[in-house]
Design a protein around this motif. Structure first.
Motif, PDB file in Angstrom:
ATOM      1  N   ASP A  83       0.832  -1.202   0.000  1.00 15.48           N
ATOM      2  CA  ASP A  83       0.000   0.000   0.000  1.00 15.48           C
ATOM      3  C   ASP A  83       0.871   1.257   0.000  1.00 15.48           C
ATOM      4  O   ASP A  83       0.589   2.227  -0.730  1.00 15.48           O
ATOM      5  CB  ASP A  83      -0.926   0.008   1.213  1.00 15.48           C
ATOM      6  N   HIS A  84       1.904   1.235   0.806  1.00 16.69           N
ATOM      7  CA  HIS A  84       2.819   2.374   0.878  1.00 16.69           C
ATOM      8  C   HIS A  84       3.538   2.563  -0.454  1.00 16.69           C
ATOM      9  O   HIS A  84       3.706   3.698  -0.933  1.00 16.69           O
ATOM     10  CB  HIS A  84       3.829   2.149   1.998  1.00 16.69           C
ATOM     11  N   LEU A  85       3.948   1.467  -1.058  1.00 13.05           N
ATOM     12  CA  LEU A  85       4.661   1.520  -2.341  1.00 13.05           C
ATOM     13  C   LEU A  85       3.757   2.095  -3.427  1.00 13.05           C
ATOM     14  O   LEU A  85       4.186   2.927  -4.234  1.00 13.05           O
ATOM     15  CB  LEU A  85       5.117   0.107  -2.722  1.00 13.05           C
ATOM     16  N   PHE A  86       2.501   1.656  -3.441  1.00 15.73           N
ATOM     17  CA  PHE A  86       1.547   2.157  -4.436  1.00 15.73           C
ATOM     18  C   PHE A  86       1.330   3.664  -4.256  1.00 15.73           C
ATOM     19  O   PHE A  86       1.282   4.415  -5.235  1.00 15.73           O
ATOM     20  CB  PHE A  86       0.225   1.409  -4.307  1.00 15.73           C
ATOM     21  N   LYS A  87       1.206   4.089  -3.017  1.00 13.80           N
ATOM     22  CA  LYS A  87       0.981   5.511  -2.736  1.00 13.80           C
ATOM     23  C   LYS A  87       2.155   6.352  -3.214  1.00 13.80           C
ATOM     24  O   LYS A  87       1.966   7.432  -3.816  1.00 13.80           O
ATOM     25  CB  LYS A  87       0.762   5.714  -1.242  1.00 13.80           C
TER      26      LYS A  87
END
Length: 313
Positions: A290-294
């Protein structure tokens, strides 16, 4: 009195004999009907002796149409099944003959139906034991190639975008959640096609579809053993780059820009393609997707903002 008793017993015996003959004929006729049913069945019915030696005790004529081998040859050579089964499914055959499978479940396997061509078959096998030892297997085999082909088509449609042939949002979510549960280096690159709405408004949705398909064609040039491409929205694409370094992800970014530039230079009948790109890399994917996508999403919108600024300079 004796004669009366004798006649009574004789009549009982005669009636019993008649009933026995009637029952015998009935059972015999029923057996003949069952045998004809088996003989004429499209499914393959067999009895195979495991001990003391391998041999077919019975095989239905349908094998000639199903596997293109004669009943006579199968009786003469019990090794034929080993010659015709797909190499990857050989362990299933060996386990079936050694009692190492769950006979309550169907056995799905591939058999050669023509030279180099394999069909899918579903088998229900019943083991026969004697003194605790497997001595015989009885089974029925059905050609399910059409069923398997339909299942694969439905599965492909479920996980692929119809317009571009790329993996779709459902496939991306599945892979995304999988990577979030394991420890693997991963790069994530988001691409957003510029001016899709303007293309649809000015030239129609057919032109917009062509723009999407040409974009997909460019992105497919980035696919390799480590990189998968997904269409997750109308004009949104994602590249997942697994098990590589940050430098490799940067290389993919440079390759993508190069492919896009080459397309625009060579394109004569189609419009130029431009898209905003943002990417990020992490040495571990576990609980970080999720952090990577953001981060990649923020980088993409920053790239889009810079592009718009340059247009108005």
């Amino acid at each position: 009195m004796f004669e009366i008793h004798y006649m009574i017993f004789a009549m009982i015996g005669l009636i019993g004999s008649v009933l026995f003959m009637v029952l015998y004929i009935k059972i015999h006729n029923q057996q003949k009907r069952i045998f004809r049913l088996v003989e004429n069945s499209q499914d393959l019915v067999y009895q195979f002796q495991v001990e003391p030696e391998h041999k077919f005790l019975y095989v239905s004529p349908s094998i000639e149409k199903m596997l293109k081998v004669s009943v006579k040859d199968v009786y003469a050579n019990p090794r034929i099944p080993f010659d015709l089964i797909h190499p990857e499914d050989m362990p299933k055959l060996q386990n079936k003959l050694s009692g190492k499978v769950d006979y309550s479940q169907p056995i799905l396997q591939r058999w050669e139906i023509s030279r180099g061509i394999y069909g899918w078959f579903e088998e229900y096998a019943t083991p026969v034991y004697k003194h605790g030892k497997l001595v015989k297997i009885e089974g029925i085999v059905r050609n399910v190639s059409d069923k398997i082909r339909l299942q694969k088509e439905l599965e492909f449609k479920s996980f692929h975008d119809e317009l571009t042939g790329l993996k779709n949002r459902t496939a991306f979510r599945e892979r995304f959640h999988y990577l979030n549960e394991i420890d693997l280096s991963v790069g994530l690159m988001l691409c957003d096609v510029n001016d899709l709405k303007a293309t649809n408004d000015n030239f129609g949705h057919l032109a917009g579809d062509n723009l999407i398909k040409e974009t997909a064609s460019i992105l497919k040039g980035c696919v390799d053993d480590y990189t998968s491409v997904y269409r997750i929205g109308g004009d949104e694409f994602v590249l997942l780059i697994e098990g590589t370094s940050r430098r490799y992800v940067e290389h993919k970014y440079e390759l993508l820009l190069s492919l896009c530039e080459h397309h625009n230079e060579e394109s004569t009948n189609s419009q130029n393609i431009y898209f905003a790109v943002g990417y990020e890399h992490s040495r571990s994917s576990m609980k970080l997707m999720d952090h990577l996508f953001k981060q990649a999403d923020e980088a993409m919108y920053e790239d889009k903002r810079k592009t718009k600024q340059q247009l108005f300079v």
